[in-house]
Design a protein around this motif. Structure first.
Motif, PDB file in Angstrom:
ATOM      1  N   SER A   1       0.821  -1.198   0.000  1.00 37.25           N
ATOM      2  CA  SER A   1       0.000   0.000   0.000  1.00 37.25           C
ATOM      3  C   SER A   1       0.857   1.251   0.000  1.00 37.25           C
ATOM      4  O   SER A   1       2.000   1.235   0.467  1.00 37.25           O
ATOM      5  N   GLU A   2       0.264   2.312  -0.516  1.00 35.07           N
ATOM      6  CA  GLU A   2       0.879   3.629  -0.452  1.00 35.07           C
ATOM      7  C   GLU A   2      -0.208   4.609  -0.036  1.00 35.07           C
ATOM      8  O   GLU A   2      -1.219   4.753  -0.742  1.00 35.07           O
ATOM      9  N   PRO A   3      -0.027   5.254   1.124  1.00 32.57           N
ATOM     10  CA  PRO A   3      -1.046   6.195   1.583  1.00 32.57           C
ATOM     11  C   PRO A   3      -1.405   7.231   0.508  1.00 32.57           C
ATOM     12  O   PRO A   3      -0.532   7.784  -0.147  1.00 32.57           O
ATOM     13  N   GLY A   4      -2.704   7.411   0.334  1.00 29.18           N
ATOM     14  CA  GLY A   4      -3.198   8.361  -0.654  1.00 29.18           C
ATOM     15  C   GLY A   4      -3.281   7.819  -2.064  1.00 29.18           C
ATOM     16  O   GLY A   4      -3.830   8.463  -2.948  1.00 29.18           O
ATOM     17  N   LYS A   5      -2.762   6.607  -2.301  1.00 36.19           N
ATOM     18  CA  LYS A   5      -2.774   6.046  -3.660  1.00 36.19           C
ATOM     19  C   LYS A   5      -3.512   4.729  -3.764  1.00 36.19           C
ATOM     20  O   LYS A   5      -3.943   4.355  -4.837  1.00 36.19           O
ATOM     21  N   GLY A   6      -3.621   3.999  -2.657  1.00 40.19           N
ATOM     22  CA  GLY A   6      -4.364   2.750  -2.709  1.00 40.19           C
ATOM     23  C   GLY A   6      -3.640   1.581  -2.078  1.00 40.19           C
ATOM     24  O   GLY A   6      -2.509   1.711  -1.597  1.00 40.19           O
ATOM     25  N   THR A   7      -4.325   0.447  -2.111  1.00 35.86           N
ATOM     26  CA  THR A   7      -3.849  -0.759  -1.455  1.00 35.86           C
ATOM     27  C   THR A   7      -4.104  -1.967  -2.340  1.00 35.86           C
ATOM     28  O   THR A   7      -5.109  -2.011  -3.055  1.00 35.86           O
ATOM     29  N   THR A   8      -3.202  -2.936  -2.254  1.00 39.18           N
ATOM     30  CA  THR A   8      -3.409  -4.241  -2.886  1.00 39.18           C
ATOM     31  C   THR A   8      -3.252  -5.310  -1.823  1.00 39.18           C
ATOM     32  O   THR A   8      -2.207  -5.404  -1.174  1.00 39.18           O
TER      33      THR A   8
END
Length: 135
Positions: free
Chosen positions: A121-128
């Motif tokens: 995940s990257e805050p503000g960009k999304g999660t897998t």
């Protein structure tokens, strides 16, 4: 599952799925559907209006890998393990509905099938969230 689709439609979230017809996986259909449903519900819940949730299924070594990716708020790396704890709610997710059981239950279900779940995940960009089940 139909409530997930309805919530996505209500929020204007695009849902996309990619899976080849010849992929096989050893799993309990009822419980795997419960686990993936919980994870998909979270993806829709934490993705803002106009976002996207994508599911892809592909072979991965001795496993079948199911990726559930969203364009939501993301998760801080230091909380990657916390999200699987019972009743855990990240401070930035407190405004959303829920009690913190979905990922806890999903992880238990997948683990009991000799699989596992990872998160990127990257805050503000999304999660897998990637689910690995034996092929």
């Amino acid at each position: 599952m139909s409530t997930v689709w309805a919530k996505a439609e209500q929020k204007g979230i695009t849902l996309h799925a990619a899976c080849a017809d010849d992929i096989t996986v050893r799993h309990d259909p009822k419980w795997t559907a419960e686990a993936l449903g919980n994870m998909l519900d979270n993806a829709v819940k934490y993705t803002p209006s106009g976002g996207c949730v994508c599911i892809s299924v592909r072979p991965w070594h001795f496993y079948t890998r199911i990726d559930l990716s969203d364009t939501g708020m993301g998760i801080q790396q230091e909380h990657f393990h916390d999200v699987f704890k019972r009743f855990y709610r990240a401070p930035e997710a407190a405004a959303q509905e829920g009690i913190g059981l979905g990922l806890y239950l999903a992880n238990g279900i997948i683990t009991r099938q000799k699989g596992y779940i990872s998160v990127a995940s990257e805050p503000g960009k999304g999660t897998t969230f990637s689910v690995y089940l034996l092929s």
